[in-house]
Structures are given as C-alpha cells and as structure tokens.
Design an enzyme around this catalytic site. Structure first.
Site, PDB file in Angstrom:
ATOM      1  NE  ARG A  34      -3.997  -1.821   2.044  1.00 27.06           N
ATOM      2  CZ  ARG A  34      -5.017  -2.522   2.883  1.00 27.06           C
ATOM      3  NH1 ARG A  34      -4.611  -2.267   3.970  1.00 27.06           N
ATOM      4  NH2 ARG A  34      -5.871  -3.207   2.504  1.00 27.06           N
ATOM      5  CD  GLU A  46      -4.361  -7.087  -5.272  1.00 26.44           C
ATOM      6  OE1 GLU A  46      -5.057  -8.022  -4.914  1.00 26.44           O
ATOM      7  OE2 GLU A  46      -4.471  -5.960  -4.556  1.00 26.44           O
ATOM      8  CE1 TYR A 129      -9.342  -9.323  -5.528  1.00 23.61           C
ATOM      9  CE2 TYR A 129      -7.307 -10.035  -6.403  1.00 23.61           C
ATOM     10  CZ  TYR A 129      -8.082  -9.439  -5.560  1.00 23.61           C
ATOM     11  OH  TYR A 129      -7.444  -8.700  -4.605  1.00 23.61           O
ATOM     12  CG  ASP A 147     -12.006 -10.327  -2.449  1.00 23.08           C
ATOM     13  OD1 ASP A 147     -12.776  -9.990  -2.153  1.00 23.08           O
ATOM     14  OD2 ASP A 147     -10.853 -10.433  -1.718  1.00 23.08           O
ATOM     15  CB  CYS A 208     -23.041  -5.593  12.935  1.00 25.16           C
ATOM     16  SG  CYS A 208     -23.049  -7.047  11.956  1.00 25.16           S
ATOM     17  CB  CYS A 211     -20.214  -2.435  10.123  1.00 19.14           C
ATOM     18  SG  CYS A 211     -20.142  -2.693   8.215  1.00 19.14           S
ATOM     19  CB  CYS A 217     -26.048  -3.949   6.343  1.00 21.99           C
ATOM     20  SG  CYS A 217     -26.018  -5.859   6.366  1.00 21.99           S
ATOM     21  CB  SER A 311      -6.723 -25.480  -1.799  1.00 30.83           C
ATOM     22  OG  SER A 311      -6.526 -26.127  -2.959  1.00 30.83           O
TER      23      SER A 311
HETATM   24  S1  SF4 Z   1     -21.869  -5.271   6.189  1.00 35.76           S
HETATM   25 FE1  SF4 Z   1     -23.751  -5.811   7.412  1.00 35.76          FE
HETATM   26  S2  SF4 Z   1     -23.296  -7.868   8.140  1.00 35.76           S
HETATM   27 FE2  SF4 Z   1     -21.446  -7.087   7.489  1.00 35.76          FE
HETATM   28  S3  SF4 Z   1     -20.347  -6.175   9.128  1.00 35.76           S
HETATM   29 FE3  SF4 Z   1     -21.625  -4.456   8.120  1.00 35.76          FE
HETATM   30  S4  SF4 Z   1     -23.439  -4.649   9.166  1.00 35.76           S
HETATM   31 FE4  SF4 Z   1     -22.401  -6.600   9.713  1.00 35.76          FE
END
Ligand code: SF4
Length: 372
Positions: A34, A46, A129, A147, A208, A211, A217, A311
């Site tokens: 980075r 990558e 990708y 991904d 969450c 997030c 979401c 894998s």
């Molecule tokens: S995208 Fe949705 S499920 Fe994922 S951490 Fe954020 S709030 Fe939670």
C-alpha cells in the site's frame, strides 16, 4: 433480494462512497504494497495475496521484490529461481504464470504493465479479479474487484438470497460492485471493500457495531448476517495416502522435477505417488519408482510419516529409505531427476510436505545410520 433486483438506493450509494471510504482511511492496515504506485509491485502483491493469508505474504513480498525488483529482472530470471522464492506460498502456477507474463510485458509492452482491461487480461495468470485490482490500484481505473470478502459484504448488505458461487451470481455481484464503485478513488474503494470483509464483516460473528455500512445493511437489519452468503454444501475433503522413496546412493538422494503443468508444477520432489486400492505402502513406493524412473528399489526402512492439507484434499505422506536394486534412473515424461547431497536440498524449490521431510533429514543428518 434476488439477483435481478440487485440495485443500490441513493443512500446505499452514498454510504459506500463516503462512509466506507472514511472508515478505510482511518482503519486500513499498513501493508508494504500500500506504499507504492508501481504497477509491477502491486501486480506481484495481488498474485501473492490470492488464497494466501496477508501475514504470510508480508514475509514473502519483500524477499521476492528484493530478488526481482523490476519486471525486467523477473523476466530475465530462471524459472527455478522464481519458484525457489515462491517455495512455501503454494499454488505454484501463480509463480510460473507471473514469470511468463513478466516476459510478455518486457517483450510486447516495453516493460510497462498494461493499463487497459483488454490488454492486461491477455497476460498469463491475470483473471478478472487481478486485472481489476491492478488497474484500479495502480492506474485508478474504475473496475470493481470481486473476491470472497467482497462477495460476503455485498451478499449481506443486499441480502442476496441465491447461491453466491454461481457464475450468474458472481456476474451480478460484480455489476453491483461496479455500480457502487467510487470513480474518483476506485483503488481505495476496492481495498476498502476487501479490508471491511477481512476485519469487520468476517465470515462468523461479524462486528456490525463497528461497520460503516450498518445503516444500509439488510442482513443486519434482519439479524441474519451469518445466513449470507448462501453457498452450496461442500463435499467431504478427499484424503490420499502417498508413498515416496528417499533413494540413497551413498550420501546423495534422488529428486525429480514435477511436470510443468498441474499441481505443484515445476517443483522438485522425492519420487513416489498415490497408494492404490489393496496395495501396501511399500508396494506403492516400489511401483511408483518403477513407473516414474524405471528403477527397481529395495526398501530399507520406514523413515517418516506426516500429514498435510492442500486446498482441496489432504494427504498422509509415508517416506521410505530405499536403494536401487536394479536399473538406472531415466527421466520420463519430461520430468528430469538429479542426485543431490542432503546439504544441497535447500537450493531447490520443494512442496511444503517434502520440505518437512527435508527438515527431518537435516535433523537426522548427524545420525551415523542415515547413509547406511
Ligand atoms: S456489512 Fe452488514 S453484516 Fe457485514 S459487518 Fe456490516 S452490518 Fe454487519
């Protein structure tokens, strides 16, 4: 939400482009790749990061770039040398293809990594990708990556209620990511999506409450985060018993190079192969050496047994000390062989399971019985 209805609202657009990017700029981990805009270095990172943990790549990346600091240096290197620097990273086709693609970049693009989707996709080993990652991060082209991390984040935010692994679902999710991408910071947007999947929207117990996408979401709103992405039941992982011969001639050992294509292609190994039904391990070892090298061997003793997981399958590898009872080794099916001293084994690139045998050989090297 079905695949046909995958369309972000204005609020979702804004949240992905503003809140997600703000979160990324504040929380992104420091990584050596980075800190560069060099397309070659970003490309190497990558490729290394595919199916490999970030912490592992942190070790390999600087060593690889010290050995091959430019695309020209990589193009000029011997393939065995490239594989040696890749040893232990797994998925060795990545290294072979990277090496071949570097030669194409030098020969056909004057040493400049292509900057369009059409031309970069022509390079060996560059799929959708990697192309999107290199173009967005190195050249700020607005191509979204997809991904496992991005698939998980999008499947949850949009509560995608179809199998996310199908081609149709992957295409729909890529279209969705391309719709959401920030055209001015596509490299950071892509890295933010992957970083969120790695650090916050983790496969189990996503965080969450930390997030930036929480308010838009759908899975979080319904409390069904871990129901997504929807994936088919996986088959049980197959297991194989492998018998290999440590064929000694005084203090030298017989090693053989694997075919170029296929699993672990181009790496060196101790000869051997899969045990067949109703066959003892010793018989499997003798049969494989006869088939691969045209030699009859006598087995002196069992040397070591270890387990290893690839894998898609697992192996138990059984190594036997042997000596040739008749015949002279012949290279078959374009698989050259060599006699090397135990102390020279480090000069060759081996798969990880074989490397563990080498460590055991080195550990026992001082035992007088090793070369008996
Ligand atoms: S995208 Fe949705 S499920 Fe994922 S951490 Fe954020 S709030 Fe939670």
């Amino acid at each position: 939400m079905s695949l046909e209805n995958l369309s972000p609202t204005d609020r979702q657009h804004r949240t992905f482009r503003e809140d997600l990017l703000d979160w990324y700029h504040e929380h992104k981990r420091s990584m050596p790749w980075r800190e560069t805009n060099d397309p070659y270095r970003i490309w190497v990172s990558e490729i290394m990061l595919q199916q490999t943990r970030v912490d592992t790549v942190r070790d390999y990346y600087p060593r690889f770039l010290e050995a091959f600091p430019t695309v020209e240096a990589l193009a000029e290197a011997e393939r065995d040398e490239v594989l040696k620097y890749w040893e232990g990273l797994g998925f060795y086709a990545r290294a072979r293809h990277l090496h071949e693609a570097a030669q194409t970049v030098v020969e056909e693009h004057d040493g400049t990594v292509p900057d369009t989707m059409e031309t970069i996709r022509d390079l060996k080993g560059i799929g959708p990708y990697t192309a999107a990652a290199v173009l967005s991060i190195a050249y700020e082209r607005p191509h979204a990556v997809l991904d496992g991390n991005v698939t998980r984040v999008l499947s949850r935010v949009f509560a995608v209620d179809e199998d996310a692994t199908t081609t149709a679902a992957q295409n729909a999710l890529r279209d969705l990511a391309n719709d959401l991408i920030d055209d001015e910071q596509p490299g950071d947007f892509n890295q933010a999506m992957m970083e969120l999947g790695a650090l916050v929207c983790t496969p189990s117990t996503p965080l969450c409450d930390r997030c930036p996408l929480q308010d838009v979401c759908r899975a979080h709103e319904a409390g069904t985060e871990e129901d997504y992405p929807i994936t088919p039941e996986s088959d049980p992982v197959p297991h194989h018993d492998i018998a290999v011969g440590l064929v000694f001639d005084d203090d030298h050992l017989l090693i053989q190079r694997r075919p170029d294509e296929g699993l672990l292609g181009g790496l060196w190994e101790f000869p051997g192969g899969k045990q067949e039904d109703a066959e003892s391990l010793e018989t499997a070892c003798r049969r494989e050496l006869k088939e691969e090298l045209g030699i009859d061997v006598s087995i002196d003793d069992h040397f070591y047994t270890l387990s290893h997981a690839y894998s898609h399958f697992k192996i138990t590898l059984h190594a036997f000390r042997c000596h040739i009872s008749s015949g002279t080794p012949e290279a078959r099916e374009e698989q050259p062989f060599k006699w090397v001293h135990v102390s020279e084994l480090d000069d060759y690139a081996f798969p990880r399971a074989n490397r563990r045998l080498i460590e055991e050989l080195e550990r026992r090297q001082t035992e007088p019985s090793l070369f008996d």
